[in-house]
Design a protein around this motif. Structure first.
Motif, mmCIF file in Angstrom:
data_model
loop_
_atom_site.group_PDB
_atom_site.id
_atom_site.type_symbol
_atom_site.label_atom_id
_atom_site.label_comp_id
_atom_site.label_asym_id
_atom_site.label_seq_id
_atom_site.Cartn_x
_atom_site.Cartn_y
_atom_site.Cartn_z
ATOM 1 N N THR A 175 -10.241 31.631 -47.215
ATOM 2 C CA THR A 175 -9.493 32.188 -46.088
ATOM 3 C C THR A 175 -10.341 32.234 -44.822
ATOM 4 O O THR A 175 -9.980 31.662 -43.799
ATOM 5 C CB THR A 175 -8.985 33.604 -46.428
ATOM 6 N N THR A 176 -11.478 32.918 -44.883
ATOM 7 C CA THR A 176 -12.306 33.063 -43.687
ATOM 8 C C THR A 176 -13.239 31.891 -43.476
ATOM 9 O O THR A 176 -13.397 31.406 -42.348
ATOM 10 C CB THR A 176 -13.131 34.367 -43.761
ATOM 11 N N ASP A 192 -6.035 35.603 -39.106
ATOM 12 C CA ASP A 192 -5.501 36.934 -39.365
ATOM 13 C C ASP A 192 -6.626 37.931 -39.640
ATOM 14 O O ASP A 192 -7.259 37.876 -40.697
ATOM 15 C CB ASP A 192 -4.546 36.874 -40.563
ATOM 16 N N HIS A 235 -6.480 40.913 -40.506
ATOM 17 C CA HIS A 235 -6.155 41.765 -41.649
ATOM 18 C C HIS A 235 -6.517 41.099 -42.978
ATOM 19 O O HIS A 235 -6.541 41.759 -44.012
ATOM 20 C CB HIS A 235 -4.668 42.127 -41.643
ATOM 21 N N ARG A 236 -6.802 39.810 -42.930
ATOM 22 C CA ARG A 236 -7.198 39.086 -44.138
ATOM 23 C C ARG A 236 -8.621 38.561 -44.050
ATOM 24 O O ARG A 236 -9.063 37.833 -44.937
ATOM 25 C CB ARG A 236 -6.235 37.913 -44.389
ATOM 26 N N SER A 237 -9.320 38.923 -42.994
ATOM 27 C CA SER A 237 -10.652 38.388 -42.753
ATOM 28 C C SER A 237 -11.525 39.440 -42.085
ATOM 29 O O SER A 237 -11.219 39.896 -40.983
ATOM 30 C CB SER A 237 -10.555 37.144 -41.857
ATOM 31 N N LYS A 238 -12.611 39.840 -42.761
ATOM 32 C CA LYS A 238 -13.510 40.830 -42.151
ATOM 33 C C LYS A 238 -14.187 40.264 -40.910
ATOM 34 O O LYS A 238 -14.335 40.943 -39.894
ATOM 35 C CB LYS A 238 -14.567 41.301 -43.147
ATOM 36 N N TYR A 283 -8.270 47.467 -39.806
ATOM 37 C CA TYR A 283 -7.910 46.216 -40.477
ATOM 38 C C TYR A 283 -8.203 46.235 -41.984
ATOM 39 O O TYR A 283 -7.463 45.642 -42.776
ATOM 40 C CB TYR A 283 -8.679 45.050 -39.844
ATOM 41 N N HIS A 284 -9.299 46.901 -42.369
ATOM 42 C CA HIS A 284 -9.741 46.913 -43.771
ATOM 43 C C HIS A 284 -10.259 48.315 -44.096
ATOM 44 O O HIS A 284 -11.298 48.732 -43.573
ATOM 45 C CB HIS A 284 -10.839 45.871 -44.000
ATOM 46 N N TYR A 338 -4.068 29.202 -45.933
ATOM 47 C CA TYR A 338 -3.487 30.318 -46.672
ATOM 48 C C TYR A 338 -2.096 30.711 -46.172
ATOM 49 O O TYR A 338 -1.679 31.856 -46.266
ATOM 50 C CB TYR A 338 -4.438 31.531 -46.650
ATOM 51 N N GLU A 357 -1.060 30.633 -43.075
ATOM 52 C CA GLU A 357 -1.105 31.304 -41.785
ATOM 53 C C GLU A 357 -0.222 30.583 -40.772
ATOM 54 O O GLU A 357 -0.023 29.375 -40.858
ATOM 55 C CB GLU A 357 -2.554 31.372 -41.271
#
Length: 213
Positions: free
Chosen positions: A72-73, A39, A41-44, A201-202, A27, A29
């Motif tokens: 992503t994750t 990241d 901020h893009r992954s719980k 983050y989320h 993605y 990164e």
């Protein structure tokens, strides 16, 4: 703080210490050779690991990932796990997920609805070590309960609950309390290990770590 699973390191990337896994970029990164920044901020799940939650992952697990989106994750998960089943309902992100899987022979994309585990029960092996769930729908606790059948007795549920997907009008704290109650009230449900909000983050997300009763 929990130990990092095998295959995840903190590495100096773009001038800062960042979680990283070894694999092909997915993605955009930042990377350092074979290592790619994860990241939070893009992954719980990345946020859960960054916050030191008791995730129970050691590396090499068999994983069922619910709500894989474009990868992503789940691509980071597959970088460090064993067989990784990635369930995604929407065709458009699923196409990107297929691309992420091309360099990861252990990543198996499934164009399925996580609310209907019967549709992929013939593919996903029973006794997976971990279920990672990040679905943006109502009934997120119910999804986790419906998929409990796949989890090993000593496995872990790593769940991100998005309050706004449940009810945008309610106080997130009330949404989270109801979800925790639903997860734990059934005899065939879960026992909570840890829960923590991910607001750094989320926004309006709760991370839950649980194990089967």
């Amino acid at each position: 703080m929990s130990k990092l699973p095998d295959g995840i390191q903190r590495r100096q990337i773009d001038g800062q210490q960042r979680l990283a896994t070894r694999g092909e970029s997915v993605y955009g990164e930042p990377t350092d050779g074979e290592w790619r920044a994860w990241d939070p901020h893009r992954s719980k799940l990345g946020a859960m690991i960054e916050l030191g939650m008791d995730h129970g992952l050691e590396g090499g697990e068999t994983v069922l990932y619910l709500g894989a989106a474009s990868g992503t994750t789940v691509s980071h998960v597959a970088d460090v796990a064993g067989p990784t089943y990635a369930v995604e309902f929407a065709p458009r992100p699923a196409r990107e997920l297929l691309s992420a899987a091309e360099s990861r022979p252990n990543l198996f994309p499934l164009l399925k609805d996580a609310r209907k585990p019967n549709t992929y029960a013939h593919v996903v092996e029973s006794g997976v070590d971990a279920i990672v769930q990040d679905v943006a729908t109502r009934g997120q606790a119910r999804v986790a309960l419906e998929n409990r059948r796949f989890l090993a007795d000593d496995g872990r549920l790593l769940l991100a609950i998005k309050a706004r997907s449940e009810d945008v009008t309610r106080d997130p704290a009330a949404v989270f309390a109801d979800a925790r109650d639903e997860l734990t009230e059934d005899e065939m449900g879960y026992e909570l290990v840890e829960s923590q909000r991910l607001d750094d983050y989320h926004t309006d997300h709760l991370a839950v770590v649980a194990r089967p009763k």
